[in-house]
Design an enzyme around this catalytic site. Structure first.
Site, mmCIF file in Angstrom:
data_model
loop_
_atom_site.group_PDB
_atom_site.id
_atom_site.type_symbol
_atom_site.label_atom_id
_atom_site.label_comp_id
_atom_site.label_asym_id
_atom_site.label_seq_id
_atom_site.Cartn_x
_atom_site.Cartn_y
_atom_site.Cartn_z
ATOM 1 N N HIS A 149 -3.401 6.751 2.876
ATOM 2 C CA HIS A 149 -3.805 5.436 2.375
ATOM 3 C C HIS A 149 -5.177 5.112 2.967
ATOM 4 C CE1 HIS A 149 -4.002 1.387 1.244
ATOM 5 N NE2 HIS A 149 -3.798 0.904 2.450
ATOM 6 N N ASN B 200 -10.021 -0.532 0.373
ATOM 7 C CA ASN B 200 -8.556 -0.438 0.334
ATOM 8 C C ASN B 200 -8.063 -0.960 -1.021
ATOM 9 O OD1 ASN B 200 -5.813 -0.869 0.619
ATOM 10 N ND2 ASN B 200 -5.957 -1.841 2.622
ATOM 11 N N CYS C 159 0.819 -1.223 0.000
ATOM 12 C CA CYS C 159 0.000 0.000 0.000
ATOM 13 C C CYS C 159 0.846 1.262 0.000
ATOM 14 C CB CYS C 159 -0.930 0.006 1.196
ATOM 15 S SG CYS C 159 -1.934 -1.463 1.263
#
Ligand code: ACO
Length: 327
Positions: free
Chosen positions: A254, A284, A114
Site C-alpha cells: 500500500h 495514497n 486501504c
C-alpha cells in the site's frame, strides 16, 4: 475442488488526468514541496474533476481489466468493489459499475479502507476455489478528494484519486494465489476515520461546520501501526505460502508513505529495490493503491512469469491484509 488454483487473468487501471503537485499545495496550505517529499516521498497526485463519481473511474479500470483477460463483461460472474469513497451510501458502487460496463452479475462493496483490494482478492479467491463463481472482478477505486479538508495540511497532502481492477479466475497449477491473510482491530478505529455522515453522527449543519465529514487522522500513531501490521502481514503470508523471504521477487505495498515502506523492508528483510513504489506520482489512493501498483509493476516488467509477488496493505479499521501470488 480444493485443488482449484485461482490467479489474476487481467488487470486495468485508470488515473484522472489532473495532476496536483506539491507546489500547487503550497498555494492552498502552509506547507512546502520539501516537507512533503522528505516526510512522505509524494511529489504529486491525481485529482478527479469535481463531481466525478468513483464508479466512473472504476468502470474504466474494469473495462481494461476484462479486455486484458480476453473476456467480455458478460463473462464476469461477480463484482467485489473496495472503496471508502462510494458514489453514495446505497446502491453499492459495484452495482453502478455493473451497469456502466455492461456486466450482468451480482456485485457488492466492501469497506476495508486501504486494505480493501487484498481483502477483495481474498474473498474472490475463496469463492472461485469453492466452485461458486468462475470469473470475479475485484476493484479498488477512490475519489477521496471530496472527503479531504483542503485546509488541513496534515491530511490534504497525502491522498489522491484513482482506480484499479483485476479479473480473478482459474489458472494452471503452480501459479496463482498461494496464500491470503486478513486482520482487523476495531479498538483503534479512531486513529483514522470520517466520523460523521453515518448513523453514529448523521449529517447535519453542525457536523459539517465541525468538519466531521472529512478524513481525520492521528498521523504518527497510524504510521507506527502501519509499519507493525504490514511487516507482520508480509511475514505471515509468506509463511502460509511456504515462500522464503529471500524468494519474494516483488513486494507490492500500500502506497502511503515512503518512510513506512522503508521501515517495512527493514523489518521483513526484503530489499527496497524489490519493492514497487509509485506513491511519488499518485500519493495514497486508499483501496486503489495496491491494485494500481500491481498493474504498473506488471506493465513495467517488474513481475515476470513465476515471480513470487506479495501484496500487502494497511488502513483504517484498523485493517491489514496480504496476498502471496506466483505469477
Ligand atoms: N506541511 C508542513 N508541516 C506539516 C504538514 C505539512 N503538510 N503536516 C504536518 N506538519 C507539521 C505538524 O504540524 C508538526 O508541526 P509541530 O511540530 O509544530 O506541531 C510537524 O509537521 C510534525 O508533524 P508530525 O505529524 O509529527 O509529522 P510526521 O513526521 O509524523 O509526518 C505524516 C506526518 C506524514 C502524516 C506521517 O505521520 C504519516 O505518514 N502517517 C501515516 C499516514 C498514513 O499512512 N495514512 C493513511 C493510512 S491508510 C488509509 O486507510 C487511508
Amino acid at each position: 475442488m480444493a485443488d482449484r488454483r485461482v490467479g489474476i487473468l487481467g488487470l486495468g487501471a485508470y488515473l484522472p488526468e489532473k495532476v496536483l503537485t506539491n507546489s500547487d499545495l503550497e498555494k492552498l496550505v502552509e506547507t512546502s514541496d520539501e516537507w512533503i517529499r522528505t516526510r512522505t516521498g509524494i511529489r504529486e497526485r491525481r485529482i478527479a474533476e469535481k463531481g466525478t463519481p468513483t464508479s466512473e473511474l472504476a468502470a474504466k479500470a474494469s473495462t481494461e481489466a476484462i479486455q486484458s483477460a480476453g473476456l467480455k463483461p458478460t463473462d464476469i460472474d461477480l463484482i467485489i468493489l473496495a472503496t471508502i469513497s462510494p458514489d453514495m451510501f446505497f446502491p453499492s458502487t459495484a452495482c453502478l459499475v455493473q451497469n456502466k460496463i455492461g456486466a450482468r452479475c451480482p456485485g457488492f462493496d466492501i469497506s476495508a479502507a486501504c486494505s480493501g483490494f487484498p481483502y477483495a482478492v481474498s474473498i474472490g479467491e475463496g469463492l472461485i476455489r469453492s466452485g461458486t463463481y468462475r470469473h470475479i472482478l475485484a476493484i479498488g477505486a477512490e475519489v477521496i478528494s471530496g472527503f479531504i479538508n483542503w485546509k488541513d495540511r496534515s491530511t490534504c497532502v497525502l491522498f489522491g484519486d484513482g482506480a484499479g481492477a483485476a479479473v480473478l479466475g482459474e489458472v494452471s497449477d503452480g501459479h496463482g494465489i498461494l496464500a491470503t491473510y486478513m486482520g482487523s482491530d476495531g479498538s483503534q478505529a479512531e486513529l483514522l476515520q470520517i466520523p460523521a455522515g453515518g448513523s453514529a453522527i448523521p449529517p447535519s449543519l453542525a457536523s459539517i461546520e465541525s468538519g466531521l465529514h472529512y478524513v481525520q487522522m492521528e498521523g504518527s500513531e497510524v504510521f507506527k501501526a502501519a509499519v507493525r501490521t504490514m511487516s507482520d502481514s508480509v511475514l505471515e503470508v509468506a509463511k502460509r505460502a511456504n515462500v522464503a523471504i529471500e524468494d519474494i521477487d516483488c513486494l507490492i505495498p500500500h502506497q502511503a508513505n515512503l518512510r513506512i515502506l522503508s521501515a517495512v523492508c527493514e523489518r521483513t528483510g526484503i530489499p527496497l529495490e524489490k519493492t514497487f513504489i509509485n506513491l511519488d506520482r499518485y500519493g495514497n489512493m486508499s483501496a486503489a493503491s495496491t491494485v494500481v501498483a500491481l498493474y504498473e509493476a506488471a506493465k513495467q516488467g517488474k513481475i515476470k512469469k513465476n515471480s513470487n509477488v506479495v501484496l500487502v496493505a494497511f488502513g483504517s479499521g484498523l485493517t491489514w491484509a496480504a496476498c502471496a501470488i506466483r505469477w
